[in-house]
Design an enzyme around this catalytic site. Structure first.
Site, short mmCIF file in Angstrom:
data_model
loop_
_atom_site.label_atom_id
_atom_site.label_comp_id
_atom_site.label_asym_id
_atom_site.label_seq_id
_atom_site.Cartn_x
_atom_site.Cartn_y
_atom_site.Cartn_z
N HIS A 1 -60.85 1.93 -58.88
CA HIS A 1 -59.99 1.12 -59.75
C HIS A 1 -59.36 0.00 -58.94
CE1 HIS A 1 -56.96 3.86 -57.93
NE2 HIS A 1 -56.19 2.79 -57.98
N HIS B 1 -57.05 5.88 -64.53
CA HIS B 1 -57.05 4.42 -64.68
C HIS B 1 -58.31 3.80 -64.08
CE1 HIS B 1 -55.49 5.05 -60.71
NE2 HIS B 1 -54.88 3.91 -60.54
N HIS C 1 -54.25 -4.12 -54.71
CA HIS C 1 -55.18 -3.28 -53.95
C HIS C 1 -56.39 -2.95 -54.81
CE1 HIS C 1 -52.98 -0.06 -56.19
NE2 HIS C 1 -54.16 0.53 -56.21
N HIS D 1 -48.74 10.04 -56.22
CA HIS D 1 -48.17 9.29 -57.33
C HIS D 1 -47.76 10.27 -58.41
CE1 HIS D 1 -49.80 5.54 -55.83
NE2 HIS D 1 -51.05 5.88 -56.03
N TYR E 1 -52.25 4.00 -48.74
CA TYR E 1 -52.52 2.57 -48.80
C TYR E 1 -52.58 2.02 -47.38
CZ TYR E 1 -51.17 2.67 -53.72
OH TYR E 1 -51.10 2.93 -55.05
N GLU F 1 -56.71 1.32 -51.20
CA GLU F 1 -56.14 2.64 -51.46
C GLU F 1 -57.27 3.67 -51.38
OE1 GLU F 1 -54.77 3.31 -55.50
OE2 GLU F 1 -53.63 5.08 -54.90
FE LIG Z 1 -54.27 2.46 -57.15
#
Ligand SMILES: [Fe+2]
Ligand code: FES
Lengths: 95, 306
Positions: free
Chosen positions: B152, B198, B213, B245, B254, B264
């Protein structure tokens, strides 16, 4: 060989070796306008103004952050330069 | 869940300042395989676990950042329909003219946030892809951080509310999770076309076209730890993590590659279903949402982009 770097805003000086990126010297000595992100010339966060002295740019700086006019004015990314003389620097500001 | 329109972001082209140094990083630290070069010298790469021709392209340029990201549509019909619907939505569409070996027709347009988005359906299989018959998890031991797929990306730009509407209305995606400002405006949105938490995310930002990112999927938390060992060993410029997260629930690190693009490594994350209610974050809590173990925002995360 070591050079003396003077930050005119804090009036503090620190040393930077000739083979040392300026940003690394700031991180090592905790002096100067330390501000950084990527450490790779891409994000522009470490932007400074070299008011006096010579340096080499050993790493490509992103055009998005340093225009050719700025470079001609010695506005540079501290993660991409090494000194070749004593330097007088300050944090980059818009004016 | 059947994917009805948009399968995944399958191709990303990144600008790099120093091609050799950055390519070495993608091959040996990230663990990508070089597929070949275009006639103008861009480098095509893929992970060991991807099937399509290539997924990541590096282009040498004066600035770092994102050239474009391309989404794979489920069929030729879905692609043509998306093209018409994109124009109806108000974005002029062109056929992409730059060479991407192995790829069929790609449509290209500029989103309100300043990012170039492409859509395609046809792409050849890579010459070397994962085993199909009595398959081992891999043919050869994966290198570096053992990236499994381009997963992503997070884009920064203006008017993300419109971008969100585009991805939902035209590409049939949905937003499992969003973040709103105190006066109810979108501050961030996480969008997916399938079951991944995502495929693309946006944060509202004044300057257009910025990339925060892009992410590679890792197998699990153990591989995140292994990636952290390589970051330590090879003195990679780390930004945040390993951490987790709360948003999407993924486990993460990251860091920056040598040209200053943030990468990431992402593992886990919940399975997203379009019938589940949407999760909503207040902007005052977003630090905890992003960095659950730290419990607060890391300043570089919002301000440093390429
Ligand atoms: Fe991300
Ligand atoms: S720290 Fe990002 S350009 Fe110097």
């Amino acid at each position: 060989m070591e050079y003396t770097i003077l930050d005119v805003e804090t009036n503090e000086s620190f040393n930077c070796r000739e083979d040392e990126p300026l940003l690394s010297a700031m991180k090592r000595t905790h002096k100067g306008p330390i501000q950084y992100g990527c450490g790779g010339g891409g994000c522009g966060v470490c932007k400074i103004h070299v008011l006096n002295g010579d340096f080499i740019c050993f790493k490509k700086m992103s055009r998005a952050h340093i225009s050719s006019e700025e470079y001609a004015d010695h506005i540079v990314l501290s993660c991409c330069i090494k000194p070749t003389s004593n330097l007088i620097i300050k944090k980059f500001s818009q004016d | 869940m059947a994917i009805t329109k948009t399968i995944r972001p399958g191709l990303i082209q990144i600008r790099v300042l120093d091609l050799d140094e950055t390519l070495d990083f993608y091959k040996n630290i990230i663990g990508l395989d070089e597929v070949g070069r275009t006639s103008d010298g861009r480098v095509m790469l893929k992970t060991y676990d991807e099937f399509d021709h290539h997924s990541v392209v590096l282009r040498k340029a004066d600035e770092a950042g994102l050239d474009y990201v391309a989404f794979k549509m489920v069929s030729e019909e879905a692609l043509e329909q998306a093209k018409l619907d994109t124009e109806k939505f108000g974005y002029p569409v062109e056929v992409a003219s730059d060479e991407q070996p192995g790829f069929g027709k790609r449509y290209s347009f500029k989103l309100c946030t300043g990012h170039t988005i492409q859509l395609y359906h046809e792409v050849e299989l890579a010459s070397d892809y994962p085993m199909l018959r009595n398959p081992d998890p891999w043919k050869e031991e994966p290198r570096g951080i053992r990236a499994q797929r381009f997963d992503h990306l997070l884009c920064y730009g203006p008017n993300i509310a419109e971008a969100e509407r585009y991805f939902m209305e035209v590409l049939g995606m949905f937003a499992p999770e969003v973040c709103n400002t105190d006066d109810g405006k979108r501050f961030a949105t996480w969008l997916t076309g399938g079951n991944k938490a995502h495929d693309i995310a946006f944060v509202e930002y004044e300057q257009p076209g910025k990339m925060h990112h892009f992410a590679f999927y890792l197998q699990d938390w153990n591989d995140i730890g292994h990636a952290a060992d390589l970051i330590g060993k090879y003195r990679v410029k780390r930004d945040v993590g390993p951490t987790r997260h709360a948003i999407t629930r993924g486990q993460t690190i990251y860091f920056w590659e040598p040209s200053g693009n943030r990468i990431e490594t992402y593992a886990g994350g919940y399975a997203a279903y379009p019938d589940n209610p949407q999760r909503v974050w207040d902007v005052s809590e977003v630090g905890r949402g992003l960095f659950y173990y730290e419990g607060e925002l890391i300043p570089s995360f919002l301000s440093v982009v390429s």
